[in-house]
Design a protein around this motif. Structure first.
Motif, short mmCIF file in Angstrom:
data_model
loop_
_atom_site.label_atom_id
_atom_site.label_comp_id
_atom_site.label_asym_id
_atom_site.label_seq_id
_atom_site.Cartn_x
_atom_site.Cartn_y
_atom_site.Cartn_z
N GLU A 183 0.87 -1.17 0.00
CA GLU A 183 0.00 0.00 0.00
C GLU A 183 0.91 1.22 0.00
O GLU A 183 1.91 1.26 0.73
CB GLU A 183 -0.86 -0.01 1.26
N CYS A 184 0.57 2.19 -0.84
CA CYS A 184 1.39 3.39 -0.90
C CYS A 184 0.55 4.58 -1.35
O CYS A 184 -0.56 4.43 -1.84
CB CYS A 184 2.57 3.20 -1.86
N TYR A 185 1.11 5.75 -1.14
CA TYR A 185 0.53 6.99 -1.63
C TYR A 185 1.45 7.52 -2.71
O TYR A 185 2.67 7.42 -2.60
CB TYR A 185 0.42 8.03 -0.51
N ALA A 186 0.87 8.09 -3.74
CA ALA A 186 1.65 8.71 -4.82
C ALA A 186 1.53 10.22 -4.71
O ALA A 186 0.42 10.75 -4.58
CB ALA A 186 1.15 8.23 -6.17
N LEU A 187 2.66 10.88 -4.74
CA LEU A 187 2.71 12.34 -4.71
C LEU A 187 3.30 12.80 -6.03
O LEU A 187 4.45 12.50 -6.34
CB LEU A 187 3.59 12.81 -3.54
N SER A 188 2.50 13.48 -6.84
CA SER A 188 2.98 13.91 -8.16
C SER A 188 3.65 15.27 -8.06
O SER A 188 3.45 16.02 -7.10
CB SER A 188 1.82 13.98 -9.15
N SER A 189 4.44 15.58 -9.07
CA SER A 189 5.10 16.89 -9.09
C SER A 189 4.05 18.00 -9.18
O SER A 189 4.25 19.08 -8.61
CB SER A 189 6.10 16.98 -10.25
N SER A 190 2.92 17.74 -9.82
CA SER A 190 1.87 18.76 -9.87
C SER A 190 1.22 18.94 -8.50
O SER A 190 0.82 20.06 -8.15
CB SER A 190 0.83 18.44 -10.94
#
Length: 103
Positions: free
Chosen positions: A56-63
């Motif tokens: 399980e993970c969270y994705a943090l985008s550059s936007s």
């Protein structure tokens, strides 16, 4: 370009030498981040990641970071400062491991 924050599970970061078999370069688990170099530089990812367990993970985008920075500039600085620390620690560990293999 996304940064992944691992909250559960374990992953193997794999590399394949020219003409060789895939080899585990690192293990990433809960509380760690993945993809920091591609996130920070915008360059292509350099490794393949395999899930060793359910992850399980969270994705943090550059936007996402750009949006956050408009409201809270100090948050962007803190994120980037932490990424530099993580990257530096990993580079130092790799240098040490390489020294053991080549000496």
């Amino acid at each position: 370009e996304e940064l992944y924050l691992i909250t559960r599970g374990q992953l193997s970061v794999m590399g394949t030498p020219v003409g060789g078999q895939p080899r585990r370069l690192a293990t990433v688990s809960a509380g760690m981040v993945l993809g920091e170099l591609a996130f920070a530089t915008g360059r292509a990812r350099t490794s393949v990641v395999w899930a060793d367990s359910q992850v399980e993970c969270y994705a943090l985008s550059s936007s996402d970071v750009a949006d956050l920075a408009r409201e809270h500039p100090a948050a962007e600085v803190a994120i980037l400062r932490n990424l530099v620390g993580i990257t530096g620690a990993r580079a130092s560990r790799m240098r040490s491991e390489l020294a053991l293999v080549t000496n």
